[in-house]
Scaffold this motif. Sequence first.
Motif, short mmCIF file in Angstrom:
data_model
loop_
_atom_site.label_atom_id
_atom_site.label_comp_id
_atom_site.label_asym_id
_atom_site.label_seq_id
_atom_site.Cartn_x
_atom_site.Cartn_y
_atom_site.Cartn_z
N LEU A 146 81.94 50.29 -20.58
CA LEU A 146 82.90 51.09 -19.80
C LEU A 146 84.07 50.22 -19.36
CD1 LEU A 146 83.30 53.86 -18.25
CD2 LEU A 146 82.24 52.72 -16.31
N VAL A 147 83.74 49.03 -18.90
CA VAL A 147 84.76 48.11 -18.40
C VAL A 147 85.63 47.61 -19.56
CG1 VAL A 147 84.98 45.79 -17.47
CG2 VAL A 147 83.50 47.43 -16.34
N VAL A 148 85.00 47.34 -20.70
CA VAL A 148 85.74 46.92 -21.89
C VAL A 148 86.79 47.97 -22.25
CG1 VAL A 148 85.51 46.76 -24.41
CG2 VAL A 148 84.06 45.37 -22.94
N ARG A 149 86.37 49.23 -22.27
CA ARG A 149 87.31 50.28 -22.66
C ARG A 149 88.39 50.48 -21.60
NH1 ARG A 149 83.98 55.17 -23.39
NH2 ARG A 149 82.30 54.06 -22.38
N GLN B 105 83.31 53.08 -9.31
CA GLN B 105 82.12 52.48 -8.67
C GLN B 105 82.03 50.98 -8.94
OE1 GLN B 105 79.15 54.52 -10.86
NE2 GLN B 105 79.41 56.48 -9.84
N GLN B 106 82.92 50.49 -9.82
CA GLN B 106 82.81 49.13 -10.33
C GLN B 106 82.64 48.08 -9.22
OE1 GLN B 106 82.54 48.08 -13.37
NE2 GLN B 106 82.60 45.92 -12.85
N SER B 107 83.40 48.25 -8.13
CA SER B 107 83.37 47.22 -7.09
C SER B 107 82.01 47.14 -6.42
CB SER B 107 84.44 47.51 -6.04
OG SER B 107 84.21 48.77 -5.46
N ARG B 108 81.17 48.17 -6.63
CA ARG B 108 79.85 48.13 -6.01
C ARG B 108 78.78 47.62 -6.98
NH1 ARG B 108 78.13 53.14 -4.63
NH2 ARG B 108 79.80 54.30 -5.62
N ALA B 109 79.18 47.33 -8.23
CA ALA B 109 78.22 46.80 -9.21
C ALA B 109 77.93 45.35 -8.87
CB ALA B 109 78.81 46.91 -10.61
N ARG B 110 76.67 45.00 -8.85
CA ARG B 110 76.27 43.64 -8.49
C ARG B 110 75.34 43.07 -9.56
NH1 ARG B 110 79.77 44.00 -5.81
NH2 ARG B 110 80.09 44.12 -3.56
N GLY B 111 75.67 41.87 -10.02
CA GLY B 111 74.76 41.18 -10.92
C GLY B 111 74.79 41.72 -12.34
N TRP B 112 74.16 40.98 -13.25
CA TRP B 112 74.24 41.34 -14.66
C TRP B 112 73.45 42.60 -14.98
CZ3 TRP B 112 69.73 41.44 -17.51
CH2 TRP B 112 68.63 40.80 -16.93
N LEU B 165 87.75 57.21 -4.45
CA LEU B 165 86.68 57.51 -3.51
C LEU B 165 85.33 56.97 -3.97
CD1 LEU B 165 87.06 61.19 -2.28
CD2 LEU B 165 87.31 59.09 -0.96
N ALA B 166 85.17 56.87 -5.29
CA ALA B 166 83.89 56.41 -5.84
C ALA B 166 83.58 54.98 -5.40
CB ALA B 166 83.91 56.49 -7.37
N ALA B 167 84.61 54.26 -4.96
CA ALA B 167 84.39 52.91 -4.45
C ALA B 167 83.86 52.93 -3.02
CB ALA B 167 85.68 52.10 -4.53
N LYS B 168 83.72 54.13 -2.46
CA LYS B 168 83.32 54.31 -1.06
C LYS B 168 84.21 53.49 -0.13
CE LYS B 168 78.41 55.33 -1.85
NZ LYS B 168 78.58 56.76 -2.05
N PRO B 169 85.52 53.73 -0.17
CA PRO B 169 86.44 52.93 0.65
C PRO B 169 86.47 53.40 2.11
CG PRO B 169 87.67 54.59 -0.54
CD PRO B 169 86.23 54.78 -0.93
N LYS B 170 86.89 52.49 2.99
CA LYS B 170 87.15 52.88 4.37
C LYS B 170 88.59 53.37 4.47
CE LYS B 170 84.62 48.78 5.55
NZ LYS B 170 84.94 47.40 5.90
#
Lengths: 309, 261
Positions: A146-149, B105-112, B165-170
């Motif tokens: 997803l990030v790649v695209r 949601q990307q900013s909430r993804a943690r780890g591989w 909004l998906a980033a759940k921002p303040k």
Amino acid sequence: MSGYWIGLITILSINVIFAYGIFLAVATGQLNLGGAGFQALGAYAAAYLAMEMDQPLFVTIASGMIVAGVIGFAISFPILRLKGVYLVLGTFAFAEVVAGLILNSDALGGATGLPVPTFIDWDVPAIAAVIVAVGVFWLMSTRFGLVVRSVHDDEVVADLMGVNVRMVRVCAFALGAALAGLSGALYAHAYSFVEIQVFNASLSIYVLLYVLLGGAQTAWGPLFGAAFFTLLPEALRDTLPALKEAVFGALGIEGAATPPDESWRFVILGVATVLMMIFRPEGLITRTMVERLRPLNRAPRAARAEAAE
Amino acid sequence: MTQPLLKVDDLSKSFGGLAVISEVSFEVPAGGRLALIGPNGAGKTTMFNLLTGVYRQDVGTVTLDGEVIDAYPSRARIGLGMARSFQNIRLMPHLSVVENVMLGQQSRARGWRDFVAPVSAFGRSAAYREAEDLLASMNIETRPGDVVATLPYGIRKKIEVVRALAAKPKLLLLDEPAAGLNAVETASLRDFLLQISETGVTLLVVEHDMSLVRSLCTSTVVLNFGRKIYDGPVSKVHEDPQVLEAYLGPRHAGEKEAAHV
């Protein structure tokens, strides 16, 4: 199976893996015109280990992949600072440097090439191609994919969404280089001989064409692109004489139907390439086309929930 | 008095010799709805780019929720609770609606593990369902597989907000959310933004449509040539002589004032 089909499946498998290697870089928006260089690295690493060090097959093939991957990782840092046409030229120059170094290396056989003692039949490349294809499909369906695209579509927004753009590009480029190396190692063992003249600029161009004309938006693209451009010249090998006979027959010319010149196949290939650039600039397989073929996804959510009950 | 969610202190930025933002300070209270307005070229979008880290300020500090964020690179700021939309829609054209929201949601993804877990295969991942639910809760009825490029403008505008909004921002920064929308779409967007505000998200909106500003926001900051010329309630902004001058020019502003008297 006849030798012809064995040869065809082997080269098709190698081309599919090679195309996926370039696809991973292209999917992040980086045109990699150095494919032949990475393939040569994999091929020569495998050939050298098999010839000079008597290493078993899985070691040589894995090494081919790792050598190309590590070198791809190392050069991606300077080379991915380049953008657009400069990146294309940079990767192209890299392939030329690799070819030049190998050509001038006595240990690697120079211009005469290296024989490879361990021979593999069509099944190894075919299995490898299936594994790579499944792997790339899986990778493209993950968050990484997803990030790649998204990096391909808009790197500024991807960055603001929290994507480490540089890391994604480096990973995709290095992983792609490793796959190109794998295709090279398989090539070395399938043909029992490597010579640097094979890994030339037109090979780099061809494999990039597989990806661009097949379509770089989904993992289907390189599969179709590689298959189409590998099989089209072969299909023309049989149909072209028949076509010429038919044309001559229709014109009423008797007995003059000598088999047409080999180069005509490449004329038709060239015309097909130009036509695809005009009519399918985003490639043969696009995202919208794949979605259209998935009826489940076309229904609104509520309707799908009902259908599931 | 609770501390403001966003505090901008003495911010300045110039490109070459051109000062685009000069010594601007303002605060956004938590849960508030503040409009950032001003004539074209006043530096509103530059202010957003400074807040989100696309540009670095020459002078000044930005404090988000008590933390000075100047040292964070742009990609880390969304993780601190600040997401934005763009003046021209910048959804990823080759991604589907749900995939765009999943990117949020990307900013909430943690780890591989989060990176190699499938998100879009078969539509059954947790991330996918979360994105679908968020879209549904914002009353955006689309087909999950729809590729963004094929959707109408008004819907895309809303999807861009949902992605943020998906980033759940303040704090949600909206750059001209109503630009290019007709009256019906604008009204629908206002309700949509009020709905978001009710969930506790603070809004900072750059907008030209004053009727939207009046019905959506409680306070406003006016910029002109990179300087703050007004900071106060929306209801009083049209009475401020400096604002009138900035928008109407000195002569007409004088007439207007005369008419008021």
